[in-house]
Design an enzyme around this catalytic site. Sequence first.
Site, PDB file in Angstrom:
ATOM      1  N   TYR A 151       0.817  -1.218   0.000  1.00 38.33           N
ATOM      2  CA  TYR A 151       0.000   0.000   0.000  1.00 38.33           C
ATOM      3  C   TYR A 151       0.855   1.274   0.000  1.00 38.33           C
ATOM      4  O   TYR A 151       0.382   2.337   0.427  1.00 38.33           O
ATOM      5  CB  TYR A 151      -0.954  -0.001   1.196  1.00 38.33           C
ATOM      6  CG  TYR A 151      -2.163  -0.899   0.996  1.00 38.33           C
ATOM      7  CD1 TYR A 151      -3.162  -0.554   0.077  1.00 38.33           C
ATOM      8  CD2 TYR A 151      -2.314  -2.082   1.706  1.00 38.33           C
ATOM      9  CE1 TYR A 151      -4.277  -1.359  -0.112  1.00 38.33           C
ATOM     10  CE2 TYR A 151      -3.430  -2.902   1.524  1.00 38.33           C
ATOM     11  CZ  TYR A 151      -4.401  -2.533   0.613  1.00 38.33           C
ATOM     12  OH  TYR A 151      -5.506  -3.322   0.425  1.00 38.33           O
TER      13      TYR A 151
ATOM     14  N   ASN B 263     -12.997  -3.500   4.544  1.00 41.61           N
ATOM     15  CA  ASN B 263     -14.011  -3.534   3.484  1.00 41.61           C
ATOM     16  C   ASN B 263     -13.958  -4.787   2.614  1.00 41.61           C
ATOM     17  O   ASN B 263     -14.252  -4.759   1.429  1.00 41.61           O
ATOM     18  CB  ASN B 263     -13.957  -2.242   2.650  1.00 41.61           C
ATOM     19  CG  ASN B 263     -12.614  -2.029   1.988  1.00 41.61           C
ATOM     20  OD1 ASN B 263     -11.723  -2.868   2.110  1.00 41.61           O
ATOM     21  ND2 ASN B 263     -12.455  -0.928   1.273  1.00 41.61           N
TER      22      ASN B 263
ATOM     23  N   HIS C 107      -9.968  -6.437  -1.765  1.00 40.20           N
ATOM     24  CA  HIS C 107      -9.181  -5.503  -2.571  1.00 40.20           C
ATOM     25  C   HIS C 107      -9.487  -5.765  -4.045  1.00 40.20           C
ATOM     26  O   HIS C 107      -9.781  -6.891  -4.429  1.00 40.20           O
ATOM     27  CB  HIS C 107      -7.685  -5.737  -2.321  1.00 40.20           C
ATOM     28  CG  HIS C 107      -6.793  -4.992  -3.277  1.00 40.20           C
ATOM     29  ND1 HIS C 107      -6.483  -3.666  -3.109  1.00 40.20           N
ATOM     30  CD2 HIS C 107      -6.178  -5.388  -4.427  1.00 40.20           C
ATOM     31  CE1 HIS C 107      -5.704  -3.278  -4.111  1.00 40.20           C
ATOM     32  NE2 HIS C 107      -5.501  -4.298  -4.924  1.00 40.20           N
TER      33      HIS C 107
HETATM   34  P1  IDP Z   1      -9.940   0.864  -2.922  1.00 44.34           P
HETATM   35  O1  IDP Z   1      -9.558  -0.344  -2.093  1.00 44.34           O
HETATM   36  O2  IDP Z   1     -11.423   0.961  -3.135  1.00 44.34           O
HETATM   37  O3  IDP Z   1      -9.150   0.975  -4.207  1.00 44.34           O
HETATM   38  P2  IDP Z   1      -8.219   2.959  -1.877  1.00 44.34           P
HETATM   39  O4  IDP Z   1      -8.545   4.410  -1.870  1.00 44.34           O
HETATM   40  O5  IDP Z   1      -7.188   2.463  -2.842  1.00 44.34           O
HETATM   41  O6  IDP Z   1      -9.579   2.157  -2.032  1.00 44.34           O
HETATM   42  O7  IDP Z   1      -7.749   2.599  -0.403  1.00 44.34           O
HETATM   43  C1  IDP Z   1      -7.095   1.380  -0.104  1.00 44.34           C
HETATM   44  C2  IDP Z   1      -7.697   0.794   1.159  1.00 44.34           C
HETATM   45  O8  IDP Z   1      -7.418   1.663   2.254  1.00 44.34           O
HETATM   46  C3  IDP Z   1      -9.219   0.676   1.159  1.00 44.34           C
HETATM   47  O9  IDP Z   1      -9.695  -0.475   0.500  1.00 44.34           O
HETATM   48  C4  IDP Z   1      -9.509   0.643   2.642  1.00 44.34           C
HETATM   49  O10 IDP Z   1      -9.214  -0.637   3.222  1.00 44.34           O
HETATM   50  C5  IDP Z   1      -8.511   1.662   3.164  1.00 44.34           C
HETATM   51  N1  IDP Z   1      -9.100   3.013   3.204  1.00 44.34           N
HETATM   52  C6  IDP Z   1      -9.368   3.839   2.160  1.00 44.34           C
HETATM   53  N2  IDP Z   1      -9.889   5.026   2.560  1.00 44.34           N
HETATM   54  C7  IDP Z   1      -9.926   4.939   3.916  1.00 44.34           C
HETATM   55  C8  IDP Z   1     -10.365   5.865   4.939  1.00 44.34           C
HETATM   56  O11 IDP Z   1     -10.811   6.983   4.667  1.00 44.34           O
HETATM   57  N3  IDP Z   1     -10.269   5.421   6.233  1.00 44.34           N
HETATM   58  C9  IDP Z   1      -9.770   4.185   6.571  1.00 44.34           C
HETATM   59  N4  IDP Z   1      -9.346   3.293   5.642  1.00 44.34           N
HETATM   60  C10 IDP Z   1      -9.428   3.662   4.332  1.00 44.34           C
HETATM   61 MG    MG Z   2      -7.105   1.185  -4.475  1.00 46.47          MG
END
Ligand code: IDP
Ligand code: MG
Length: 139
Positions: free
Chosen positions: A51, A114, A117
């Site tokens: 990440y 969530n 990935h």
């Molecule tokens: P994505 O997984 O939908 O591509 P990204 O923006 O790439 O989303 O973020 C990577 C991961 O970081 C997310 O899947 C989630 O687990 C975590 N994440 C993203 N935004 C937040 C936030 O605002 N608070 C806490 N965790 C977050």
């Molecule tokens: Mg992402």
Amino acid sequence: MAGNKTFTMIKPDAYEAGNSGAIIKMIEEAGFKINAAKLTKLTAENAGAFYAVHKERPFYGDLVKYMSSGPIIAMILEKDNAVEDFRKLIGATNPAEAAEGTIRKMFAKSIEANAVHGSDSDENAAIEGSFFFAQTERF
Ligand code: IDP
Ligand code: MG
């Protein structure tokens, strides 16, 4: 032309909750074929590297801790238009905003935990797949 591979992880929350099977079923029913699969656990160092693009974000430290907190299932998936179609299947990052019927709507616990990935581009799908799998582990 869009590529035919994407990369996914079933994240620690979904694995721990016993939702791996249901999620893989949804993935296969949506027409994705499993090209590579591995149950593994990320070290904090590996989660941090995976990440690294989010290093400057406020949630980075928590994300690294969470992603190294338990087993994950890493998979390379194959389908026409794989990256875009898979992002549609998983839904928005925040489950509160994810569309009905998406994997995150059904299984995500929070914006961080969530469930899954999904790669955001063909280029990242290739990089992320190589992070976990050697050529000999892909079918
Ligand atoms: P994505 O997984 O939908 O591509 P990204 O923006 O790439 O989303 O973020 C990577 C991961 O970081 C997310 O899947 C989630 O687990 C975590 N994440 C993203 N935004 C937040 C936030 O605002 N608070 C806490 N965790 C977050
Ligand atoms: Mg992402």
